[in-house]
Design a protein around this motif. Structure first.
Motif, short mmCIF file in Angstrom:
data_model
loop_
_atom_site.label_atom_id
_atom_site.label_comp_id
_atom_site.label_asym_id
_atom_site.label_seq_id
_atom_site.Cartn_x
_atom_site.Cartn_y
_atom_site.Cartn_z
N SER A 158 -4.96 3.01 -0.16
CA SER A 158 -4.87 3.09 -1.73
C SER A 158 -4.81 4.76 -1.36
O SER A 158 -5.28 5.08 -1.92
CB SER A 158 -6.17 3.17 -2.01
N SER A 159 -4.09 5.24 0.01
CA SER A 159 -3.97 6.54 -0.20
C SER A 159 -2.73 6.71 0.01
O SER A 159 -2.27 6.35 0.16
CB SER A 159 -5.07 7.34 1.28
N HIS A 160 -2.36 8.22 -0.84
CA HIS A 160 -1.00 8.67 -1.12
C HIS A 160 -0.74 9.88 -0.13
O HIS A 160 -1.37 11.04 -0.29
CB HIS A 160 -0.79 8.44 -2.76
N TYR A 161 0.24 10.13 0.55
CA TYR A 161 0.32 11.29 1.00
C TYR A 161 2.29 11.67 0.94
O TYR A 161 2.97 10.67 0.41
CB TYR A 161 0.60 11.11 2.38
N CYS A 171 -1.68 16.41 1.73
CA CYS A 171 -2.44 14.64 0.42
C CYS A 171 -1.64 14.54 -0.79
O CYS A 171 -1.68 16.26 -1.30
CB CYS A 171 -3.88 14.99 -0.19
N TYR A 172 -1.05 13.97 -1.48
CA TYR A 172 -0.46 13.78 -2.91
C TYR A 172 -1.50 14.26 -4.00
O TYR A 172 -0.85 14.52 -4.91
CB TYR A 172 0.35 12.37 -2.62
N GLU A 173 -2.36 13.84 -3.74
CA GLU A 173 -3.26 13.85 -5.30
C GLU A 173 -3.65 15.49 -5.15
O GLU A 173 -3.58 16.37 -6.64
CB GLU A 173 -4.36 12.81 -5.19
N LYS A 233 7.29 10.52 -1.07
CA LYS A 233 6.13 10.44 -1.54
C LYS A 233 5.51 9.62 -0.15
O LYS A 233 6.52 7.74 -0.24
CB LYS A 233 5.86 9.94 -2.64
N THR A 280 2.72 5.95 0.96
CA THR A 280 1.20 5.28 0.07
C THR A 280 1.21 4.31 1.67
O THR A 280 1.70 3.86 1.91
CB THR A 280 1.63 4.23 -0.47
N THR A 299 9.81 8.15 -5.89
CA THR A 299 9.34 7.84 -4.12
C THR A 299 9.35 9.42 -3.36
O THR A 299 9.21 9.37 -2.50
CB THR A 299 9.57 7.34 -3.18
#
Length: 422
Positions: free
Chosen positions: A391-394, A310-312, A386, A388, A361
């Motif tokens: 709404s989720s970023h990986y 998970c990127y966040e 990166k 997307t 990215t």
């Protein structure tokens, strides 16, 4: 001189009782005569009739067929038609003539005709004309008794427009709609429902499912409708259903919502159904499922080490077999940990990567040293992408070259990562 027969015909034309009309004047004996009556007798009779005629609340008009002229009209008629005096308006007779042909359509018996009448104030009225012929030895006339039915006609026109608008709205819906009464007869459908049932250009109003479909289909439909009525709650059904009317026996996946219909007092008066063909949706879901399965198979068995996090928050989500073999962990040991907690990189390195990926990215990290579970240090080049999804970023991390051990160290003697990296 006044012909008593003509006067009696007037009374009959107004649908009055001759006895009640004439008895007070003592002229019942004149009912059987056709000869002209004395002027002294005719004038009181004419005066009595004229008074009644003028005071009548019903619009009445007398038209002479010989001269094609309006002979007389009472005040109620003048008020309804908006002309005073009515005999001065030549357009009135023309409008009545356009509604029915006075000289050709008038028979020996009373008839009713509906005409549209345009008043001088530009308003339109719809009149029901009760036409009664009045015959005498000297002339032929008709009595028009008018009834203003404009409100009813306008209501019917408005209702017809509403019905047309409702049909247009129903036919524009992307799903099928039907309404049945408690006897399971169709009382409303739209074109989409007819299309789904392959009943295009057919009028099924008043028919039941038994009149349209085979028994094996109608049996289930009847049971479902009865359950909706008894339980008084909507139901949603998902089922594959073969269409027996199609030559290829194509199967359809239908989503059916059935609900009860109630009147203003809350009593159930029928059922309503909404049908949606979800075959394409199911086919697409099947394709996506197959595609995801193929992707997962390729991801798991590719010889290139790949890690998904998970990127966040940096939590590890998945890793393929090549990556697990490289770091010596099992997947269940890594999932839920961060890359820092798994010993894959120090915190300051991850912070720098985050700063880079805020504006780009992808990012490449060369000669990155990380420690495996077995205590082996590896020097490898990592490529991070990166991604997307919604709404989720990986963050996809790939080891792009063979990682070779530089030295080995037991787990209990791991070095400080920040110093090692420096």
């Amino acid at each position: 001189r006044l012909d008593i027969v003509e006067l009696i015909n007037w009374v009959n034309a107004l649908e009055l009782d001759p006895y009640d009309t004439f008895i007070s004047a003592g002229f019942m004996s004149a009912h059987a005569t056709t000869s002209p009556v004395d002027k002294d007798l005719a004038l009181p009779l004419h005066s009595m009739f004229s008074s009644f005629y003028e005071l009548s609340p019903f619009p009445v008009m007398l038209i002479c067929l010989n001269s094609q002229k309006i002979i007389e009209a009472n005040s109620a008629c003048e008020k309804l038609l908006g002309c005073d005096p009515i005999s001065s308006s030549g357009d009135i007779l023309n409008q009545f003539e356009s509604g029915f042909h006075i000289t050709t359509e008038i028979s020996d018996h009373p008839v009713n005709k509906l005409i549209q009448f345009d008043r001088p104030d530009q308003s339109t009225r719809f009149l029901n004309c009760h036409i009664t012929p009045v015959r005498s030895n000297t002339q032929n006339s008709i009595v028009l008794t008018l009834n203003d039915v404009s409100n009813r006609i306008f209501a019917e026109i408005s209702l017809e427009k509403q019905k047309h608008l409702t049909a247009e709205i129903l036919n524009s819906l992307p799903f099928g709609v039907y309404v049945k009464d408690l006897e399971h007869r169709y009382i409303l459908t739209n074109q989409q429902y007819l299309s789904l049932s392959n009943l295009e250009n057919q009028n099924i109003i008043g028919l039941t499912d038994s009149d349209l479909f085979p028994n094996e289909i109608t049996r289930n439909m009847l049971q479902e409708d009865e359950k909706v009525i008894q339980d008084n709650i909507p139901v949603v059904l998902e089922r594959w259903q073969s269409n027996p009317f199609r030559a290829d026996k194509q199967r359809m996946r239908l989503r059916i919502t059935k609900s009860p219909i109630k009147d203003s007092s809350g009593c159930i008066i029928g059922t309503m159904g909404l049908l949606t063909d979800t075959t394409a949706e199911i086919d697409n879901e099947t394709y996506q499922s197959e595609l995801n399965a193929r992707f997962l198979e390729i991801f798991k068995n590719t010889p290139i080490p790949v890690l998904i996090s998970c990127y966040e928050n940096g939590l590890i989500i998945d890793a393929n077999e090549a990556f697990l073999d490289l770091v010596g962990y099992k997947l269940k040991e890594m999932v839920g940990l961060t890359s820092i907690e798994a010993g894959l990189m120090p915190s300051d390195t991850r912070s720098k990567i985050r700063e880079k990926l805020e504006h780009e990215t992808s990012h490449e990290l060369r000669h990155h040293i990380f420690l495996t579970k077995r205590g082996k240090y590896f020097d490898g080049t990592l490529k991070m992408q990166k991604v997307t999804l919604g709404s989720s970023h990986y963050l996809i991390t790939v080891v792009c070259q063979d990682a070779s051990p530089t030295f080995e160290q037991p787990l209990e003697h791991r070095l400080d990562y920040s110093k090692t990296h420096n």
